[in-house]
Scaffold this active site. Structure first.
Site: not given
Length: 258
Positions: A96, A185, A187
């Site tokens: 990001c 994302h 993660e």
């Protein structure tokens, strides 16, 4: 993923407590790598001895790459990214804001979007992405979590676009041999959406799109989480495996010279 124990060190640059390395950090730790987390927004300094680290991971945050006057540490961060990628030539993964910082620091262009992209959205690999050593391990089309109002408008020199969609043309890129950036994302974890919905800047963006809360997005993430975690595993495992092979090759060459 399963690896032999190793002592490689990962430097994680973080811009908000709620945006830690999440699933990426879990996988790196499981691979035997140590993590050093620097919370830049809290005034923690980037280590001067960057060459003591093997991998750099740069996370997201509510600030934008052009806000150096509000966040003076960002200029130092960009300089560290440039040194890491251009001078040291070591593996990098930006998520990001980290993706946007990679592009900006190395000569690309980042700017605001006409409309923020928030949700679980479909992303498509480009031909370069299909051939990429890390992202080529993903399906040609897949879903990723998005929550951003800025985008990479132009990749830096030596940058190739790996993934795209109709809302954001640069969803993933690689600069040089092994510096990767992803707008979505990787993660993502079970509590990602609930934590972000408490961040004032993120909540304001959500409300600007007519959403009163993030429950709908949390439910969507929960239903797709096993698949998204599998995709994260495949990308991160490919990067770590490449690092291991490169390190073994260097050791072999050094032994032959001796």
């Amino acid at each position: 993923m399963t690896y032999a124990a190793r002592t490689d060190r990962t430097l994680v640059l973080q811009h908000l407590a709620a945006e830690g390395p999440g699933a990426i950090g879990d996988l790196l730790t499981a691979a035997g790598m140590s993590l050093t987390v620097v919370e830049l927004d809290e005034g923690e300094p980037i280590p001067a001895a960057l060459d003591e680290f093997d991998f750099m991971v740069v996370m997201g945050g509510p600030m934008d790459v052009w806000q150096e006057s509000q966040h003076p540490w960002m200029a130092t961060e960009k300089a560290a990214i440039r040194r890491w990628v251009s001078d040291l030539g070591r593996p990098f993964l930006g998520v990001c804001l980290g993706h946007q910082l990679l592009a900006d620091a190395l000569g690309g262009e980042v700017g605001p979007m006409t409309k923020p992209e928030i949700g679980l959205v479909e992303i498509e690999l480009t031909q370069a992405g299909l051939a990429d050593p890390a992202f080529g391990r993903l399906p040609s089309r897949f879903y990723g979590l998005q929550w951003h109002g800025a985008q990479v408008r132009r990749p830096p020199p030596d940058g190739v676009v790996l993934a795209s969609n109709g809302h954001c043309a640069v969803q993933a890129l690689r600069v040089g041999r092994w510096a990767w950036g992803v707008q979505f994302h990787l993660e993502v974890s079970e509590d990602t959406v609930s934590k972000w919905s408490l961040v004032p800047e993120y909540r304001a963006t959500l409300e600007s799109l007519g959403h009163g809360d993030a429950d709908w997005l949390g439910a969507a993430v929960t239903s797709h989480l096993p698949t998204m975690r599998h995709h994260t595993d495949r990308v991160v495992s490919a990067i770590v495996t490449t690092m291991q092979h490169e390190r073994a090759g260097r050791a072999g060459r050094a032994g032959a010279i001796r």
